[in-house]
Structure formats: structure tokens, C-alpha cells
Design a protein around this motif. Structure first.
Motif, PDB file in Angstrom:
ATOM      1  N   THR A   1     -12.967   1.414  -1.512  1.00 30.70           N
ATOM      2  CA  THR A   1     -11.775   1.717  -2.295  1.00 30.70           C
ATOM      3  C   THR A   1     -10.564   0.844  -1.586  1.00 30.70           C
ATOM      4  OG1 THR A   1     -11.563   3.405  -0.781  1.00 30.70           O
ATOM      5  CG2 THR A   1     -12.241   3.823  -3.115  1.00 30.70           C
ATOM      6  N   LEU A   2      -9.725   0.717  -2.599  1.00 27.72           N
ATOM      7  CA  LEU A   2      -8.290  -0.025  -1.918  1.00 27.72           C
ATOM      8  C   LEU A   2      -7.581   1.108  -1.274  1.00 27.72           C
ATOM      9  CD1 LEU A   2      -6.935  -2.521  -4.565  1.00 27.72           C
ATOM     10  CD2 LEU A   2      -8.472  -3.080  -2.595  1.00 27.72           C
ATOM     11  N   THR A   3      -6.827   0.567  -0.196  1.00 28.91           N
ATOM     12  CA  THR A   3      -5.887   1.437   0.511  1.00 28.91           C
ATOM     13  C   THR A   3      -4.554   1.048  -0.118  1.00 28.91           C
ATOM     14  OG1 THR A   3      -5.200  -0.484   2.001  1.00 28.91           O
ATOM     15  CG2 THR A   3      -7.151   1.274   2.607  1.00 28.91           C
ATOM     16  N   ALA A   4      -3.518   1.831   0.177  1.00 27.70           N
ATOM     17  CA  ALA A   4      -2.131   1.733  -0.314  1.00 27.70           C
ATOM     18  C   ALA A   4      -1.791   0.297   0.116  1.00 27.70           C
ATOM     19  CB  ALA A   4      -1.270   2.747   0.324  1.00 27.70           C
TER      20      ALA A   4
ATOM     21  N   LEU B   1      -6.932  -3.131   4.289  1.00 33.51           N
ATOM     22  CA  LEU B   1      -6.563  -3.461   2.810  1.00 33.51           C
ATOM     23  C   LEU B   1      -7.874  -2.789   1.991  1.00 33.51           C
ATOM     24  CD1 LEU B   1      -6.233  -7.331   2.795  1.00 33.51           C
ATOM     25  CD2 LEU B   1      -4.392  -5.438   2.681  1.00 33.51           C
ATOM     26  N   VAL B   2      -8.958  -2.484   2.501  1.00 32.64           N
ATOM     27  CA  VAL B   2      -9.926  -1.660   1.746  1.00 32.64           C
ATOM     28  C   VAL B   2     -10.443  -0.598   3.067  1.00 32.64           C
ATOM     29  CG1 VAL B   2     -10.759  -3.373   0.281  1.00 32.64           C
ATOM     30  CG2 VAL B   2     -11.746  -3.068   2.505  1.00 32.64           C
ATOM     31  N   ASP B   3     -10.937   0.465   2.255  1.00 32.05           N
ATOM     32  CA  ASP B   3     -11.795   1.391   3.137  1.00 32.05           C
ATOM     33  C   ASP B   3     -12.859   1.804   2.486  1.00 32.05           C
ATOM     34  OD1 ASP B   3     -12.018   3.036   5.111  1.00 32.05           O
ATOM     35  OD2 ASP B   3     -10.544   4.590   4.770  1.00 32.05           O
ATOM     36  N   TYR B   4     -13.699   2.572   3.095  1.00 38.60           N
ATOM     37  CA  TYR B   4     -15.028   2.777   2.422  1.00 38.60           C
ATOM     38  C   TYR B   4     -15.463   4.206   2.915  1.00 38.60           C
ATOM     39  CZ  TYR B   4     -17.444   1.912   7.003  1.00 38.60           C
ATOM     40  OH  TYR B   4     -17.860   2.001   8.376  1.00 38.60           O
ATOM     41  N   GLU B   5     -16.311   4.758   2.170  1.00 37.58           N
ATOM     42  CA  GLU B   5     -16.830   5.985   2.608  1.00 37.58           C
ATOM     43  C   GLU B   5     -18.318   6.108   2.183  1.00 37.58           C
ATOM     44  OE1 GLU B   5     -15.637   9.326   0.200  1.00 37.58           O
ATOM     45  OE2 GLU B   5     -15.152   8.046  -1.444  1.00 37.58           O
ATOM     46  N   TRP B   6     -19.331   6.734   2.997  1.00 42.93           N
ATOM     47  CA  TRP B   6     -20.564   6.713   2.654  1.00 42.93           C
ATOM     48  C   TRP B   6     -20.836   7.813   1.500  1.00 42.93           C
ATOM     49  CZ3 TRP B   6     -23.910   3.342   4.891  1.00 42.93           C
ATOM     50  CH2 TRP B   6     -23.500   2.771   6.101  1.00 42.93           C
ATOM     51  N   LYS B   7     -21.606   7.196   0.608  1.00 49.66           N
ATOM     52  CA  LYS B   7     -22.175   8.158  -0.352  1.00 49.66           C
ATOM     53  C   LYS B   7     -23.666   7.987  -0.523  1.00 49.66           C
ATOM     54  CE  LYS B   7     -18.262   8.184  -3.601  1.00 49.66           C
ATOM     55  NZ  LYS B   7     -17.677   7.744  -4.746  1.00 49.66           N
TER      56      LYS B   7
END
Lengths: 258, 108
Positions: free
Chosen positions: B80-83, B62-68
Motif C-alpha cells: 500500500t502507499l504511505t502518506a 513510499l510504500v509499505d506492505y502487510e502479509w495476507k
């Protein structure tokens, strides 16, 4: 002088004092055992560690670069207990709820006298009224409840004074002292009870009792000895309390400065 | 207070995931942002609850993340939300409106 332990959280080194380190380790172990059936365990633990590191860093500066128990208590309180399944029922959640370390402290605010009962109640997860009734019941035994209360009043730090310091380590000591005291008190009380009964009370209830007659004549004499012995025991008890409390205080201070 | 809270607790718990979807949908967020937005509401929660929930939501895709990189300190996970997350949010929104009107219709 205090020893510090260097901990790597999220690829950064942090200096913890021993108390803070043991609290953090206990917290992480509980989190780990709570998550043992969770497929995301290692990820969640890494995330939690990340948050702890960030919050620890926020409390440090050039003048203070060691994390003490007070700091870690605040941080762990903010992060909160790790809930394995946040959408599960309350009951399951309650099992992991005690992740924040418990301490045996007096709570003068929540108490009637010095907050000893209320502190004990919180520590053992009991209702404070039950604890008070136990103390009142013990008071019947020649003031045993009062004796224990006074000792604990002296030995237990207040929640503020403890300020997250050392209390976790010292509580077995306090309990051991209390146990010694109970034994002493029992030793003092039992002879008083038995000698009181076959001395004074029995004689006065004997039909037509004449203390000077036959077998009981000696007993009344012994009864008065027993009464004297009772006073003597109370004095001894007072000394035991004073010495016990002093000993506990001494050991507490030594544990702190070590 | 204990009695009513025993009934409100499960409701809050059931809505928490929905609210997190809503918060993540508005922006790319970091966990502290989610906690901050919830802290002003009845749904105030802590990392100890939020991380396990986000991990579960990620496992359900349902969600995904990225390292910033962050300005201060080590990089952070931004979610962030996935489709799939977006479509589930739309469904939940729809359902919520429905429940709301049902509750309102059935009297005060």
C-alpha cells in the motif's frame, strides 16, 4: 534413476533434480553477489525465493512432483535476472544480466548450415560473423575448420533437444575433445606442410630442375612419400573424428542417465 | 532499433517508479498484480527488477506492505502507499502534466 534434492523455499519443501538444483543455486548466488552492497539484500532474496517457489508449485501436480532443469529454466526466465539497482545505468545492469544459465547448443534456426557457429557465438558472446570467419580461416589448414565443425555438429545438442538438460555440465567435455582434435590435426598438418615445401614445391621451382640430379633426387622421392603420408594422415584424421564423436556421445548419454 | 531504444530505455526506467506508485495507489496489490498490469504496456518488467525497486521504495518510506493469507499457498506481501508515497505521487502527477504540456507546446 535420478537422485533428487529436497529444497526448502519459503518454508515449503520442493524436490529438485540435481541439474535444476545447480541452476537454482547458481542463480541465487549471482543474485546474492549482485546485491552485496544493497541494504535490502536479505529481503529481496526472500522475495525472489517466494516468487520462485510459487512458480515452481504452479508447474507441479500429482503425476509430476520433481522440478527438472527445464522447469527451473522457465521459472528463472520468468523471474528474470536480479537487478541490484533498477534505476541505475544500463552498463551496471548488464553486469548482472547473465543470471540465466548459458548453454552450448546448436541453433539450426539462426545458422547457415547446422547452427554450430551461431551456437558458439551466443555461448561466448561473440558476433556470429567472427566465428564463421575463424572457421573459414581454419578451413585453410587442410580443412581443420571442417573437422572441428563436424565434431561439434555431432557433439552439440540442439537448443530444443537440450531442453534445459545437462548441456551445462557437458560442455567442458566437448571443448576438451575439440582441443584433442586440434592437437591431432596440427600433428597431421605440420609434417605435411614442411615435407611438402622441401619436397615438391622447392624442387619444381629450382632453376633447371632435374629431379634425378644430386641432392634433390632423394627429395622428390620423399615428396611422394610425404604426399602418401598426407593421405594417410587424412584417413587417420577421419578415424579420430569418428572415434572422438562416438566417445563424446557415449559420455553425454552416460552423464544423462546417471 | 538499438539506437532509438538506447534513448527510450532511460525514459522508461525513469518513469517506472512513478507508474508503480500509480498502480499501488489504486488498490492494495500483490507483486503479481503489478507485473500483470505492467505486462500489457511498454513497461513490462520482471520480479528480478520489481522486488529490488519495491524494497528501495519501502526503505524510502513510499510504500509499505502487510502479509495476507492467500487462498492458495503461503501468505503474500500486499503493498500500500504511505502518506509520503501519496504526496510524492501527487507531486509526480503534477510534474508529469507540466512536462506533457511543455512537450506539446514545443511543436509536433
Amino acid at each position: 534413476m535420478r537422485q533428487v534434492i529436497i529444497v526448502s523455499l519459503n518454508n515449503n519443501a520442493y524436490h529438485f533434480d540435481e541439474d535444476a538444483y545447480s541452476d537454482l543455486r547458481r542463480y541465487l548466488r549471482r543474485a546474492q553477489s549482485g546485491l552485496k552492497n544493497n541494504p535490502d539484500m536479505s529481503e529481496i532474496l526472500a522475495d525472489i525465493e517466494h516468487s520462485i517457489a510459487e512458480k515452481c508449485a504452479a508447474g507441479l501436480n500429482a503425476a509430476k512432483n520433481v522440478i527438472n532443469r527445464q522447469d527451473i529454466t522457465r521459472v528463472l526466465h520468468e523471474v528474470g535476472p536480479v537487478v541490484a539497482d533498477p534505476l541505475a545505468d544500463e552498463d551496471e545492469e548488464a553486469a548482472t544480466e547473465t543470471a540465466v544459465p548459458r548453454r552450448l547448443c546448436r541453433q539450426p534456426d539462426g545458422g547457415m548450415l547446422y547452427g554450430v557457429c551461431s551456437g558458439l557465438a551466443e555461448y561466448f558472446g561473440m558476433n556470429v560473423v567472427v566465428v564463421r570467419i575463424i572457421f573459414l580461416a581454419l578451413l585453410m589448414f587442410n580443412g581443420l575448420g571442417g573437422v572441428i565443425y563436424v565434431l561439434l555438429r555431432i557433439a552439440m545438442p540442439t537448443a530444443e533437444a537440450a531442453g534445459g538438460e545437462t548441456a551445462q555440465r557437458t560442455h567442458p567435455l566437448v571443448l576438451a575433445m575439440a582441443a584433442v582434435l586440434v592437437v591431432f590435426a596440427a600433428m597431421a598438418i605440420l609434417p605435411m606442410l614442411s615435407s611438402g615445401i622441401d619436397g615438391d614445391i622447392l624442387v619444381s621451382t629450382l632453376p633447371g630442375s632435374a629431379p634425378s640430379r644430386g641432392f634433390w633426387a632423394g627429395r622428390t622421392w620423399m615428396g611422394s612419400v610425404a604426399a602418401l603420408a598426407g593421405v594417410f594422415y587424412l584417413v587417420i584424421l577421419g578415424v579420430v573424428i569418428a572415434v572422438g564423436a562416438a566417445l563424446v556421445k557415449f559420455l553425454l548419454s552416460r552423464a544423462r542417465t546417471r | 532499433m538499438g539506437g532509438i531504444d538506447g534513448k527510450l530505455g532511460p525514459i522508461r526506467k525513469g518513469l517506472l517508479e512513478f507508474l508503480i506508485l500509480k498502480i499501488v495507489s489504486t488498490n492494495t496489490v500483490y507483486v503479481a498484480d503489478i507485473l500483470k498490469r505492467l505486462s500489457e504496456t511498454e513497461f513490462a518488467t520482471q520480479e528480478g527488477t520489481l522486488y529490488p525497486l519495491l524494497s528501495k521504495m519501502r526503505r524510502e518510506n513510499l510504500v509499505d506492505y502487510e502479509w495476507k493469507e492467500s487462498e492458495v499457498g503461503p501468505p503474500r506481501k500486499y503493498y500500500t502507499l504511505t502518506a509520503k508515497g501519496k504526496s510524492q505521487l501527487a507531486e509526480l502527477n503534477q510534474y508529469w502534466k507540466q512536462i506533457n504540456s511543455t512537450v506539446n507546446q514545443l511543436g509536433s
